[in-house]
Design a protein around this motif. Structure first.
Motif, short mmCIF file in Angstrom:
data_model
loop_
_atom_site.label_atom_id
_atom_site.label_comp_id
_atom_site.label_asym_id
_atom_site.label_seq_id
_atom_site.Cartn_x
_atom_site.Cartn_y
_atom_site.Cartn_z
N GLU A 5 6.06 4.26 11.10
CA GLU A 5 5.86 3.18 9.79
C GLU A 5 5.59 1.96 10.25
N SER A 9 2.60 -0.45 9.73
CA SER A 9 2.70 -1.90 8.73
C SER A 9 2.35 -2.96 9.60
N GLN A 10 2.70 -3.03 10.75
CA GLN A 10 2.23 -4.28 11.74
C GLN A 10 0.69 -4.09 11.89
N ASN A 12 -1.78 -3.05 9.89
CA ASN A 12 -2.49 -3.42 8.60
C ASN A 12 -2.15 -4.78 8.47
N THR A 13 -1.48 -5.21 8.94
CA THR A 13 -0.88 -6.93 8.68
C THR A 13 -1.63 -7.60 9.84
N ASN A 76 -1.96 4.35 5.69
CA ASN A 76 -1.67 3.83 4.22
C ASN A 76 -2.97 3.47 3.42
#
Length: 156
Positions: A5, A9-10, A12-13, A76
């Motif tokens: 996860e 998240s990283q 997508n950032t 995501n």
């Protein structure tokens, strides 16, 4: 799972500035995806699809899946497509099915289920993949519009 996860998240950032809204597909996907879904889903066109590659995943038997050549992958609310495939509407349609699956199952729920399905059935027969392929084939065949979000919700 937390490591996966965090990586997603990283990633997508890291690509946030390159993301494009799927709202640009509102005419092509009318009757299939709501403007709300399209407006809150994103894609990135890239020459190099970012892929998870942790030793733990390889040890769990995911080496061939990690090394598999793909034209798109969803993390995501954002999916990544190869530049050479970026104009293929079927690919965008398919990856948007996965965006909905992520939303409805939650990131942790999707990751857990996807890993379990790949281990149990293999990529080609994993139910989440079969759902996306069935829906994108329906779209490609110019099938009657259907509410994809409702379909996904009813068939998870």
């Amino acid at each position: 799972m937390k490591k996966i996860e965090a990586w997603i998240s990283q990633t997508n950032t890291d690509y946030k500035e390159e993301r494009q809204s799927c709202a640009i597909f509102r005419d092509q996907f009318e009757g299939f995806y709501s403007l709300d879904i399209l407006s809150t889903s994103y894609f990135v066109v890239t020459d190099d699809i970012p892929k998870l590659d942790f030793p733990e995943l390889r040890q769990a038997g995911f080496g061939s899946f990690i090394d598999m050549s793909v034209s798109g992958i969803t993390y995501n609310d954002t999916y990544y497509v190869e530049r050479k495939a970026a104009k293929e509407l079927r690919l965008h349609f398919h990856e948007l099915v996965h965006v909905l699956q992520w939303r409805l199952l939650t990131p942790q729920g999707f990751i857990n289920r996807y890993i379990q399905e790949i281990q149990t059935y293999g990529y080609e027969n994993a139910p989440l993949e079969k759902m996306a392929y069935t829906l994108d084939a329906h779209y490609l065949a110019k099938g009657q519009p259907l509410n994809v979000e409702q379909f996904v919700r009813e068939h998870l």
